[in-house]
Design a protein around this motif. Structure first.
Motif, PDB file in Angstrom:
ATOM      1  N   GLY A 268       0.760  -1.238   0.000  1.00 43.28           N
ATOM      2  CA  GLY A 268       0.000   0.000   0.000  1.00 43.28           C
ATOM      3  C   GLY A 268       0.789   1.286   0.000  1.00 43.28           C
ATOM      4  N   MET A 269       2.063   1.248   0.340  1.00 48.65           N
ATOM      5  CA  MET A 269       2.839   2.489   0.410  1.00 48.65           C
ATOM      6  C   MET A 269       3.643   2.716  -0.861  1.00 48.65           C
ATOM      7  SD  MET A 269       5.960   1.310   2.909  1.00 48.65           S
ATOM      8  CE  MET A 269       4.888   0.357   3.970  1.00 48.65           C
ATOM      9  N   LYS A 270       4.033   3.964  -1.055  1.00 46.86           N
ATOM     10  CA  LYS A 270       4.980   4.292  -2.106  1.00 46.86           C
ATOM     11  C   LYS A 270       6.389   4.211  -1.535  1.00 46.86           C
ATOM     12  CE  LYS A 270       1.958   7.328  -4.823  1.00 46.86           C
ATOM     13  NZ  LYS A 270       1.954   6.530  -6.065  1.00 46.86           N
ATOM     14  N   ALA A 271       7.340   3.751  -2.337  1.00 53.86           N
ATOM     15  CA  ALA A 271       8.722   3.631  -1.879  1.00 53.86           C
ATOM     16  C   ALA A 271       9.652   4.052  -2.998  1.00 53.86           C
ATOM     17  CB  ALA A 271       9.032   2.203  -1.445  1.00 53.86           C
ATOM     18  N   ARG A 272      10.706   4.767  -2.631  1.00 61.18           N
ATOM     19  CA  ARG A 272      11.692   5.208  -3.610  1.00 61.18           C
ATOM     20  C   ARG A 272      12.858   4.217  -3.626  1.00 61.18           C
ATOM     21  NH1 ARG A 272      15.658   9.620  -3.452  1.00 61.18           N
ATOM     22  NH2 ARG A 272      16.380   9.989  -5.594  1.00 61.18           N
ATOM     23  N   GLY A 273      13.246   3.809  -4.799  1.00 61.37           N
ATOM     24  CA  GLY A 273      14.367   2.894  -4.935  1.00 61.37           C
ATOM     25  C   GLY A 273      15.180   3.221  -6.170  1.00 61.37           C
ATOM     26  N   CYS A 274      16.458   2.884  -6.130  1.00 66.45           N
ATOM     27  CA  CYS A 274      17.334   3.027  -7.287  1.00 66.45           C
ATOM     28  C   CYS A 274      17.821   1.638  -7.684  1.00 66.45           C
ATOM     29  CB  CYS A 274      18.525   3.924  -6.953  1.00 66.45           C
ATOM     30  SG  CYS A 274      18.072   5.647  -6.639  1.00 66.45           S
ATOM     31  N   TYR A 275      17.909   1.416  -8.984  1.00 63.47           N
ATOM     32  CA  TYR A 275      18.243   0.085  -9.480  1.00 63.47           C
ATOM     33  C   TYR A 275      19.276   0.175 -10.600  1.00 63.47           C
ATOM     34  CZ  TYR A 275      13.830  -1.071  -7.147  1.00 63.47           C
ATOM     35  OH  TYR A 275      12.828  -1.214  -6.224  1.00 63.47           O
ATOM     36  N   GLU A 276      20.170  -0.803 -10.617  1.00 60.36           N
ATOM     37  CA  GLU A 276      21.075  -0.986 -11.746  1.00 60.36           C
ATOM     38  C   GLU A 276      20.747  -2.327 -12.387  1.00 60.36           C
ATOM     39  OE1 GLU A 276      25.414   0.688 -11.200  1.00 60.36           O
ATOM     40  OE2 GLU A 276      24.710  -0.106  -9.284  1.00 60.36           O
ATOM     41  N   THR A 277      20.337  -2.281 -13.649  1.00 59.31           N
ATOM     42  CA  THR A 277      19.971  -3.498 -14.373  1.00 59.31           C
ATOM     43  C   THR A 277      20.568  -3.420 -15.772  1.00 59.31           C
ATOM     44  OG1 THR A 277      17.853  -3.260 -13.204  1.00 59.31           O
ATOM     45  CG2 THR A 277      18.043  -5.091 -14.740  1.00 59.31           C
ATOM     46  N   PRO A 278      21.885  -3.414 -15.906  1.00 59.52           N
ATOM     47  CA  PRO A 278      22.485  -3.212 -17.232  1.00 59.52           C
ATOM     48  C   PRO A 278      22.142  -4.305 -18.226  1.00 59.52           C
ATOM     49  CG  PRO A 278      24.177  -3.685 -15.564  1.00 59.52           C
ATOM     50  CD  PRO A 278      22.904  -3.455 -14.836  1.00 59.52           C
ATOM     51  N   GLY A 279      22.304  -5.575 -17.818  1.00 61.68           N
ATOM     52  CA  GLY A 279      21.999  -6.665 -18.731  1.00 61.68           C
ATOM     53  C   GLY A 279      20.531  -6.730 -19.094  1.00 61.68           C
ATOM     54  N   GLY A 280      19.672  -6.544 -18.110  1.00 67.98           N
ATOM     55  CA  GLY A 280      18.234  -6.585 -18.364  1.00 67.98           C
ATOM     56  C   GLY A 280      17.771  -5.471 -19.284  1.00 67.98           C
ATOM     57  N   THR A 281      18.359  -4.297 -19.156  1.00 66.74           N
ATOM     58  CA  THR A 281      18.001  -3.175 -20.028  1.00 66.74           C
ATOM     59  C   THR A 281      18.329  -3.502 -21.483  1.00 66.74           C
ATOM     60  OG1 THR A 281      18.428  -1.620 -18.226  1.00 66.74           O
ATOM     61  CG2 THR A 281      18.390  -0.716 -20.456  1.00 66.74           C
ATOM     62  N   ILE A 282      19.480  -4.129 -21.700  1.00 65.90           N
ATOM     63  CA  ILE A 282      19.866  -4.548 -23.049  1.00 65.90           C
ATOM     64  C   ILE A 282      18.922  -5.634 -23.559  1.00 65.90           C
ATOM     65  CG2 ILE A 282      21.681  -5.672 -24.393  1.00 65.90           C
ATOM     66  CD1 ILE A 282      23.703  -4.342 -22.428  1.00 65.90           C
ATOM     67  N   MET A 283      18.615  -6.601 -22.694  1.00 67.40           N
ATOM     68  CA  MET A 283      17.750  -7.711 -23.092  1.00 67.40           C
ATOM     69  C   MET A 283      16.365  -7.241 -23.508  1.00 67.40           C
ATOM     70  SD  MET A 283      18.856 -10.519 -20.206  1.00 67.40           S
ATOM     71  CE  MET A 283      17.372 -11.495 -20.418  1.00 67.40           C
ATOM     72  N   LEU A 284      15.801  -6.296 -22.770  1.00 63.23           N
ATOM     73  CA  LEU A 284      14.460  -5.810 -23.095  1.00 63.23           C
ATOM     74  C   LEU A 284      14.435  -5.157 -24.473  1.00 63.23           C
ATOM     75  CD1 LEU A 284      11.528  -5.283 -22.126  1.00 63.23           C
ATOM     76  CD2 LEU A 284      12.339  -3.099 -21.233  1.00 63.23           C
ATOM     77  N   LYS A 285      15.424  -4.302 -24.731  1.00 59.90           N
ATOM     78  CA  LYS A 285      15.486  -3.599 -26.017  1.00 59.90           C
ATOM     79  C   LYS A 285      15.668  -4.592 -27.168  1.00 59.90           C
ATOM     80  CE  LYS A 285      15.960   0.593 -27.960  1.00 59.90           C
ATOM     81  NZ  LYS A 285      15.080   1.753 -27.715  1.00 59.90           N
ATOM     82  N   ALA A 286      16.567  -5.550 -26.971  1.00 57.03           N
ATOM     83  CA  ALA A 286      16.872  -6.497 -28.036  1.00 57.03           C
ATOM     84  C   ALA A 286      15.704  -7.441 -28.308  1.00 57.03           C
ATOM     85  CB  ALA A 286      18.119  -7.298 -27.677  1.00 57.03           C
ATOM     86  N   HIS A 287      15.017  -7.868 -27.251  1.00 58.63           N
ATOM     87  CA  HIS A 287      13.919  -8.807 -27.446  1.00 58.63           C
ATOM     88  C   HIS A 287      12.778  -8.168 -28.220  1.00 58.63           C
ATOM     89  CE1 HIS A 287      10.423 -11.374 -26.327  1.00 58.63           C
ATOM     90  NE2 HIS A 287      11.312 -12.314 -26.564  1.00 58.63           N
ATOM     91  N   ARG A 288      12.490  -6.923 -27.914  1.00 56.56           N
ATOM     92  CA  ARG A 288      11.448  -6.238 -28.675  1.00 56.56           C
ATOM     93  C   ARG A 288      11.866  -6.091 -30.141  1.00 56.56           C
ATOM     94  NH1 ARG A 288       7.150  -4.315 -25.655  1.00 56.56           N
ATOM     95  NH2 ARG A 288       6.381  -3.493 -27.631  1.00 56.56           N
ATOM     96  N   ALA A 289      13.159  -5.933 -30.372  1.00 57.58           N
ATOM     97  CA  ALA A 289      13.639  -5.781 -31.747  1.00 57.58           C
ATOM     98  C   ALA A 289      13.470  -7.066 -32.549  1.00 57.58           C
ATOM     99  CB  ALA A 289      15.106  -5.349 -31.743  1.00 57.58           C
TER     100      ALA A 289
END
Length: 404
Positions: A268-289
């Motif tokens: 139920g609450m909002k929470a602030r977080g920071c994330y590093e996902t270098p491989g996943g960011t590449i995977m998402l872009k490539a899979h959509r391609a």
């Protein structure tokens, strides 16, 4: 709650879970089994064995689950192009169902009555662990110490260690943030991040250089897909975990994968977080391609419509639910022809698709060309198509219906 004779604890070897191991013994007068999973968090997990032994633990499980994690959890999730609330690639969320699975399996192997975890009563992880455990072993009992004890501060935990002779190694220069890491990501919460206005300090980030400090020359990589999963990078065949580890390294070196978000937790609450996902960011872009040339238009659009629901199921802890399994079956079927190669340019925090090819492509240059299509497409057909699609609007206008 009935009498507890033995409990399996998800054990990291850190302050919280070391206190929990002793607290469980004293509170429930039970035997404790520890389970430590290597999900690619970047730290040695074997030292957890010595820490558990120092606590008097007799049954100690330490397992390398990196390949299972990526093969059976991360890759299936990325087949759906999954992203929560537009930004979060679910790095913590997707690890919890595997940990829950092993907790209940070890409970069965050792004859334990219960499982236990170190998640607090304010977060999502308690939900994820417990929903998974109940789905896989309905009669299992769950002990969540943070919902029971009064050791609700670091000072109280350290005082408990002093009273009970629990040795805790204090790391020099320890991060002030609450962090969670696995092969998919590393997360940061707490400390100055609790104010959403504060910019993260540069030295907080551990996996990536800042885009400003990334190389001035782009890095090109080619990802080979088979039925929706990456099977090779630059022509070299790799296992799922090796693929993700490699992409983390090359992505981090190019400043890719940092996000700073405020998310809506299931509790139920909002929470602030920071994330590093270098491989996943590449995977998402490539899979959509690769899907862009191999997946039918309506199938692709249906996947996009269902993805937010699928993402929410994973975020909220319903990986082992029948609805997630139903969606997964549909998603996996959609990947039958999603094979081929994607070429990417990585440059100062950006991932750009610069090429895609497949023997199973639906892209037909003879139809799509702006040059002479040699009769592959009759442009006159478009007139009737447009008129039929306009028919309902023309009738409404003729009847005097106003649009504005």
């Amino acid at each position: 709650m009935k009498e507890i004779n033995k409990v399996v604890l998800a054990y990291s070897g850190g302050l919280d879970t070391s206190v929990i191991a002793k607290w469980l013994e004293d509170t429930y007068l039970c035997e404790v089994v520890t389970f430590t999973a290597d999900l690619g968090q970047g730290e040695e997990v074997e030292p957890a064995r010595a820490k558990a032994e120092a606590l008097g633990i007799k049954e100690i499980y330490i397992e390398d689950l990196r390949e299972e994690f990526v093969r059976d959890f991360v890759f299936p999730m990325f087949r759906a192009n999954t992203i929560y609330e537009g930004e979060y690639l679910l790095g913590t969320s997707i690890a919890r169902p595997l940990i829950a699975k092993r907790l209940v399996e070890i409970a069965s192997e050792t004859g334990a009555d219960a499982i236990s975890h170190g998640a607090t009563g304010k977060g999502n992880d308690q939900v994820r662990f417990e929903l998974g455990a109940y789905a896989l072993k309905p009669g299992i009992q769950v002990i969540a110490p943070w919902r029971e004890w009064d050791l609700n501060s670091r000072a109280k935990l350290l005082a408990y260690c002093d009273r009970h002779g629990i040795e805790i190694q204090k790391k020099k220069g320890k991060s002030p943030y609450s962090m969670d890491a696995n092969l998919l990501h590393i997360s940061y919460e707490g400390d100055l991040l609790e104010d959403p206005w504060n910019e993260p300090e540069e030295d907080m980030w551990l996996w990536s250089v800042s885009p400003e400090n990334a190389p001035d020359e782009p890095t090109y990589i080619e990802l080979t897909y088979k039925s929706g999963d990456i099977v090779a990078i630059d022509g070299v065949e790799m296992s799922p975990a090796t693929v993700l580890a490699h992409l983390n390294k090359v992505g981090g070196a190019n400043g890719i994968g940092r996000v700073d978000i405020v998310e809506n937790r299931y509790v139920g609450m909002k929470a602030r977080g920071c994330y590093e996902t270098p491989g996943g960011t590449i995977m998402l872009k490539a899979h959509r391609a690769i899907e862009s040339i191999t997946l039918d238009r309506e199938a692709a659009h249906l996947k996009d419509e269902l993805m937010p629901r699928y993402a929410k199921l994973i975020y909220n802890g319903y990986w082992w639910s029948p609805e997630r399994e139903m969606l997964q079956a549909m998603i996996d079927t959609s990947q039958t022809y999603v094979s081929g190669c994607v070429r990417l340019k990585l440059y100062k925090g950006n991932v750009t698709v610069v090429g895609r090819e497949s023997d199973l492509t639906l892209f037909d240059e003879s139809v799509a060309t702006f040059e002479d299509d040699a009769g592959a497409y009759d442009q006159k057909d478009a007139a009737g198509f447009i008129k039929l699609n306009a028919l309902r609007m023309r009738i409404a206008a003729q009847k005097g219906r106003k649009l504005l």
